[in-house]
Design a protein around this motif. Structure first.
Motif, PDB file in Angstrom:
ATOM      1  N   ALA A 116       1.033 -10.034   3.479  1.00  0.00           N
ATOM      2  CA  ALA A 116       2.373  -9.673   3.961  1.00  0.00           C
ATOM      3  C   ALA A 116       2.910  -8.482   3.172  1.00  0.00           C
ATOM      4  O   ALA A 116       3.523  -7.574   3.749  1.00  0.00           O
ATOM      5  N   ASN A 117       2.664  -8.447   1.867  1.00  0.00           N
ATOM      6  CA  ASN A 117       3.078  -7.307   1.037  1.00  0.00           C
ATOM      7  C   ASN A 117       2.344  -6.035   1.450  1.00  0.00           C
ATOM      8  O   ASN A 117       2.930  -4.955   1.489  1.00  0.00           O
ATOM      9  N   VAL A 118       1.051  -6.174   1.751  1.00  0.00           N
ATOM     10  CA  VAL A 118       0.247  -5.033   2.202  1.00  0.00           C
ATOM     11  C   VAL A 118       0.817  -4.491   3.509  1.00  0.00           C
ATOM     12  O   VAL A 118       1.001  -3.287   3.669  1.00  0.00           O
ATOM     13  N   ALA A 119       1.098  -5.393   4.442  1.00  0.00           N
ATOM     14  CA  ALA A 119       1.648  -4.978   5.733  1.00  0.00           C
ATOM     15  C   ALA A 119       2.979  -4.254   5.536  1.00  0.00           C
ATOM     16  O   ALA A 119       3.222  -3.218   6.169  1.00  0.00           O
ATOM     17  N   ASP A 120       3.826  -4.785   4.664  1.00  0.00           N
ATOM     18  CA  ASP A 120       5.101  -4.122   4.376  1.00  0.00           C
ATOM     19  C   ASP A 120       4.877  -2.734   3.784  1.00  0.00           C
ATOM     20  O   ASP A 120       5.540  -1.770   4.171  1.00  0.00           O
ATOM     21  N   ALA A 121       3.958  -2.635   2.848  1.00  0.00           N
ATOM     22  CA  ALA A 121       3.672  -1.344   2.206  1.00  0.00           C
ATOM     23  C   ALA A 121       3.153  -0.329   3.228  1.00  0.00           C
ATOM     24  O   ALA A 121       3.490   0.855   3.155  1.00  0.00           O
TER      25      ALA A 121
END
Length: 78
Positions: free
Chosen positions: A59-64
């Protein structure tokens, strides 16, 4: 269509890593890792297919990357 049981863990890890790399484009690993709150080495390992991010980290990767998490789903396994 492939059945989920026929998809190996190695294929899933590689697929996620390839998508992360493709979506990163010309942005640096360091910049993306900072945005995802991980080390550059962790990000690199995900791209290289050495490890797969946890769901929380994905989820953090997708946000980034400014994309939806669903882009990391394996179309053939779904």
């Amino acid at each position: 269509m492939r059945i989920l049981a026929d998809v190996t863990n190695e294929e899933i890890v590689e697929s996620v890593g390839e998508r992360i790399r493709t979506l990163r484009g010309d942005r640096t690993i360091e910049a993306m890792a900072e945005r995802a709150d991980v080390t550059w080495n962790t990000w690199w390992r995900w791209e290289a297919g050495i490890f797969k991010p946890s769901l929380t980290k994905l989820a953090n990767v997708a946000d980034a990357l400014e994309v939806k998490v669903c882009l990391f789903e394996d179309e053939e396994a779904a």
